[in-house]
Structures are given as structure tokens and as C-alpha cells.
Design a protein around this motif. Structure first.
Motif, PDB file in Angstrom:
ATOM      1  N   ASN A 208      22.822  35.658  54.110  1.00 34.85           N
ATOM      2  CA  ASN A 208      23.489  36.814  53.516  1.00 34.85           C
ATOM      3  C   ASN A 208      23.200  38.034  54.381  1.00 34.85           C
ATOM      4  N   ASP A 209      24.243  38.676  54.891  1.00 36.06           N
ATOM      5  CA  ASP A 209      24.076  39.892  55.678  1.00 36.06           C
ATOM      6  C   ASP A 209      24.112  41.101  54.757  1.00 36.06           C
ATOM      7  N   ILE A 210      23.072  41.918  54.840  1.00 32.44           N
ATOM      8  CA  ILE A 210      22.981  43.121  54.013  1.00 32.44           C
ATOM      9  C   ILE A 210      23.006  44.316  54.956  1.00 32.44           C
ATOM     10  N   MET A 211      24.111  45.057  54.940  1.00 34.23           N
ATOM     11  CA  MET A 211      24.292  46.190  55.835  1.00 34.23           C
ATOM     12  C   MET A 211      23.428  47.360  55.369  1.00 34.23           C
ATOM     13  N   ALA A 212      22.802  48.032  56.338  1.00 34.32           N
ATOM     14  CA  ALA A 212      21.937  49.176  56.024  1.00 34.32           C
ATOM     15  C   ALA A 212      21.700  49.969  57.299  1.00 34.32           C
ATOM     16  N   PRO A 213      21.350  51.241  57.179  1.00 32.90           N
ATOM     17  CA  PRO A 213      21.057  52.038  58.369  1.00 32.90           C
ATOM     18  C   PRO A 213      19.886  51.466  59.160  1.00 32.90           C
ATOM     19  N   ALA A 214      19.904  51.712  60.450  1.00 27.54           N
ATOM     20  CA  ALA A 214      18.821  51.250  61.328  1.00 27.54           C
ATOM     21  C   ALA A 214      17.479  51.742  60.813  1.00 27.54           C
ATOM     22  N   ASN A 215      16.498  50.863  60.885  1.00 23.88           N
ATOM     23  CA  ASN A 215      15.107  51.149  60.532  1.00 23.88           C
ATOM     24  C   ASN A 215      14.859  51.376  59.039  1.00 23.88           C
ATOM     25  N   THR A 216      15.828  50.988  58.183  1.00 22.37           N
ATOM     26  CA  THR A 216      15.563  50.977  56.743  1.00 22.37           C
ATOM     27  C   THR A 216      14.485  49.921  56.480  1.00 22.37           C
ATOM     28  N   PRO A 217      13.479  50.219  55.655  1.00 17.57           N
ATOM     29  CA  PRO A 217      12.428  49.228  55.402  1.00 17.57           C
ATOM     30  C   PRO A 217      12.957  47.932  54.788  1.00 17.57           C
ATOM     31  N   VAL A 218      12.457  46.828  55.297  1.00 19.53           N
ATOM     32  CA  VAL A 218      12.733  45.503  54.751  1.00 19.53           C
ATOM     33  C   VAL A 218      11.473  45.053  54.017  1.00 19.53           C
ATOM     34  N   VAL A 219      11.641  44.599  52.779  1.00 21.61           N
ATOM     35  CA  VAL A 219      10.498  44.241  51.948  1.00 21.61           C
ATOM     36  C   VAL A 219      10.627  42.805  51.461  1.00 21.61           C
ATOM     37  N   ALA A 220       9.518  42.241  51.030  1.00 25.21           N
ATOM     38  CA  ALA A 220       9.495  40.850  50.570  1.00 25.21           C
ATOM     39  C   ALA A 220      10.337  40.685  49.305  1.00 25.21           C
ATOM     40  N   ALA A 221      11.277  39.750  49.358  1.00 31.74           N
ATOM     41  CA  ALA A 221      12.128  39.454  48.207  1.00 31.74           C
ATOM     42  C   ALA A 221      11.404  38.595  47.181  1.00 31.74           C
ATOM     43  N   ALA A 222      10.330  37.956  47.619  1.00 29.47           N
ATOM     44  CA  ALA A 222       9.521  37.109  46.734  1.00 29.47           C
ATOM     45  C   ALA A 222       8.130  36.995  47.333  1.00 29.47           C
ATOM     46  N   ALA A 223       7.195  36.623  46.512  1.00 32.47           N
ATOM     47  CA  ALA A 223       5.821  36.465  46.981  1.00 32.47           C
ATOM     48  C   ALA A 223       5.696  35.236  47.865  1.00 32.47           C
ATOM     49  N   GLY A 224       4.746  35.263  48.765  1.00 35.17           N
ATOM     50  CA  GLY A 224       4.514  34.105  49.621  1.00 35.17           C
ATOM     51  C   GLY A 224       3.534  34.407  50.728  1.00 35.17           C
ATOM     52  N   ARG A 225       3.583  33.596  51.768  1.00 38.35           N
ATOM     53  CA  ARG A 225       2.707  33.752  52.920  1.00 38.35           C
ATOM     54  C   ARG A 225       3.559  33.786  54.186  1.00 38.35           C
ATOM     55  N   VAL A 226       3.275  34.725  55.072  1.00 37.05           N
ATOM     56  CA  VAL A 226       4.001  34.811  56.331  1.00 37.05           C
ATOM     57  C   VAL A 226       3.671  33.574  57.149  1.00 37.05           C
TER      58      VAL A 226
ATOM     59  N   ALA B 196      25.216  46.368  46.672  1.00 38.17           N
ATOM     60  CA  ALA B 196      25.412  46.448  48.126  1.00 38.17           C
ATOM     61  C   ALA B 196      25.470  45.073  48.775  1.00 38.17           C
ATOM     62  N   VAL B 197      25.099  44.036  48.035  1.00 42.38           N
ATOM     63  CA  VAL B 197      25.110  42.678  48.574  1.00 42.38           C
ATOM     64  C   VAL B 197      26.510  42.100  48.434  1.00 42.38           C
ATOM     65  N   THR B 198      27.059  41.607  49.547  1.00 46.01           N
ATOM     66  CA  THR B 198      28.365  40.958  49.516  1.00 46.01           C
ATOM     67  C   THR B 198      28.218  39.515  49.994  1.00 46.01           C
ATOM     68  N   GLU B 199      29.119  38.676  49.521  1.00 42.59           N
ATOM     69  CA  GLU B 199      29.064  37.251  49.860  1.00 42.59           C
ATOM     70  C   GLU B 199      29.512  37.039  51.304  1.00 42.59           C
ATOM     71  N   SER B 200      28.673  36.375  52.096  1.00 43.50           N
ATOM     72  CA  SER B 200      29.074  36.060  53.474  1.00 43.50           C
ATOM     73  C   SER B 200      28.712  34.629  53.857  1.00 43.50           C
ATOM     74  N   TRP B 201      28.265  33.841  52.892  1.00 41.78           N
ATOM     75  CA  TRP B 201      27.906  32.447  53.155  1.00 41.78           C
ATOM     76  C   TRP B 201      29.157  31.663  53.577  1.00 41.78           C
ATOM     77  N   GLY B 202      29.023  30.906  54.643  1.00 41.92           N
ATOM     78  CA  GLY B 202      30.130  30.069  55.093  1.00 41.92           C
ATOM     79  C   GLY B 202      31.143  30.767  55.969  1.00 41.92           C
ATOM     80  N   ASP B 203      30.995  32.082  56.178  1.00 38.29           N
ATOM     81  CA  ASP B 203      31.926  32.792  57.054  1.00 38.29           C
ATOM     82  C   ASP B 203      31.856  32.206  58.465  1.00 38.29           C
ATOM     83  N   PRO B 204      32.998  32.146  59.163  1.00 42.56           N
ATOM     84  CA  PRO B 204      32.985  31.584  60.527  1.00 42.56           C
ATOM     85  C   PRO B 204      32.250  32.491  61.509  1.00 42.56           C
ATOM     86  N   ARG B 205      31.528  31.885  62.405  1.00 48.04           N
ATOM     87  CA  ARG B 205      30.826  32.599  63.468  1.00 48.04           C
ATOM     88  C   ARG B 205      31.153  31.922  64.800  1.00 48.04           C
ATOM     89  N   GLU B 206      31.043  32.679  65.891  1.00 51.24           N
ATOM     90  CA  GLU B 206      31.310  32.163  67.238  1.00 51.24           C
ATOM     91  C   GLU B 206      32.673  31.483  67.302  1.00 51.24           C
TER      92      GLU B 206
END
Length: 202
Positions: free
Chosen positions: A88-106, A69-79
């Protein structure tokens, strides 16, 4: 026969020497692990499965989505071409849970005009920053200073900031940092290879 044995012994010593050099000299990967050339990528279907891309394991930050589901969007023009997309923009339905991609501290919870409701998570050695943007809200109890592990709840997919109404997605950013740098500093890195399981070519 003795000559063949010496050749085999020399080849074995060379392989061991290369392996030791990799452990000593290669930098830490975004997920906080050193490269392991022999480890195969994990299955793509698990929400928090890890993959190894030149030793850089990152889990899928949107629960339930496969890596495909991940598509390349790095460097795409904006504004209208005034700036480039750094993430990287990952399209998903509203309110789908977002989880930590790696361990760390907020490190920072921030509401900005561009990113909307955002969270910055810093790796344990403070050499990587993981950026979660356009959230609809945070996971209950999420707070600055909280330690998270892979798969822990961060928030929910939304359209806040400059995402555009109804354009529900997670903007995931990856930044290489020095330990003494602040949450807003560092060098942006294309996260696509680390999320999609593609070889890093740059």
C-alpha cells in the motif's frame, strides 16, 4: 412463562458458545490481538489510533495522516505490467515521520534497489511481517533486534529505491509468515483493509 425462560437461557448459551469458539479457533490478527467482535473502530484522526477490522488492529504508519489518506493500490501494474504491486503506497511530504503500525521487533534494515531504505518489523509471535520502504532514512538509533511498540519511530517518508525522484511516499507491506521463516519469506497480504478500517472481503 417457563418456556420463555428456557428459550432465553438457550439463546444465551448459544451466544457464549460462539464467543468461546471465536477466541479458541480464530488466528491471531496482524497486530497480535485476537478478534473482538464488539469493539468499535477507534477514531481515524489519531496517528497511532487502532481500528478493528475482523480483529486486525493496525495503526497508521505515517504520523499525522488520517485513515482516509490511504488508497487501495494492491495489484496495480508496475514496470509496464510486468509485475503487480504488493503493498500500500501512502503519499506524504518528504521526511514525514514513519511509525510502527504494530508492535514487534526490527528484524532487518536493508537498502535494496527496489525498496530503497527499508525496515522489516516482525510481530512478537513471528506470524506477521511489516515492511516499510522508500524511506529517506531511519529514526535515530533504530537497529536490528530493537523492540518497538505501536507509534514508535521507524524512519521518514522518502523516495529511495524505485519510487522515482520526488515521488514521496511510504510503501507499507504486510506479509503472513511462519515463525521459522526468514524476513524475506512469507505470503504477501493486502494491507489496505487493515489500514483503512474497511471490512476484509478476501
Amino acid at each position: 412463562m417457563r418456556r420463555l425462560g428456557l428459550i432465553l437461557l438457550g439463546a444465551l448459551a448459544l451466544v457464549i458458545g460462539i464467543w468461546i469458539a471465536m477466541l479458541v479457533f480464530l488466528p491471531d490478527a496482524p497486530g497480535g490481538q485476537r478478534p473482538r467482535a464488539s469493539k468499535a473502530p477507534a477514531p481515524a484522526v489519531a496517528a497511532v489510533a487502532e481500528t478493528v477490522v475482523e480483529g486486525a488492529p493496525l495503526a497508521m504508519p505515517v504520523a499525522g495522516l488520517p485513515r482516509a489518506a490511504v488508497t487501495e493500490s494492491w495489484g496495480d501494474p508496475r514496470e509496464n505490467g510486468l509485475r503487480e504491486h504488493h503493498g500500500n503506497d501512502i503519499m506524504a511530504p518528504a521526511n514525514t515521520p514513519v511509525v510502527a503500525a504494530a508492535a514487534g521487533r526490527v528484524e532487518k534494515l536493508w537498502n535494496s534497489a527496489a525498496g530503497g531504505i527499508t525496515a522489516y518489523v516482525r510481530s512478537p509471535k513471528r506470524n506477521w511481517s511489516y515492511y516499510y520502504a522508500h524511506l529517506s532514512g531511519y529514526a535515530p538509533g533504530l537497529h536490528e533486534g530493537q523492540v518497538v511498540k505501536v507509534g514508535d519511530a521507524i524512519g521518514y517518508v522518502g523516495d529511495t529505491g524505485n519510487a522515482g525522484a520526488g515521488n514521496y511516499h511510504l510503501h507499507f507491506g504486510l506479509t503472513r509468515t511462519a515463525p521459522e521463516q526468514h524476513w524475506y519469506e512469507g505470503r504477501p497480504v493486502d494491507p489496505y483493509p487493515y489500514l483503512a478500517g474497511k471490512p476484509v472481503t478476501r
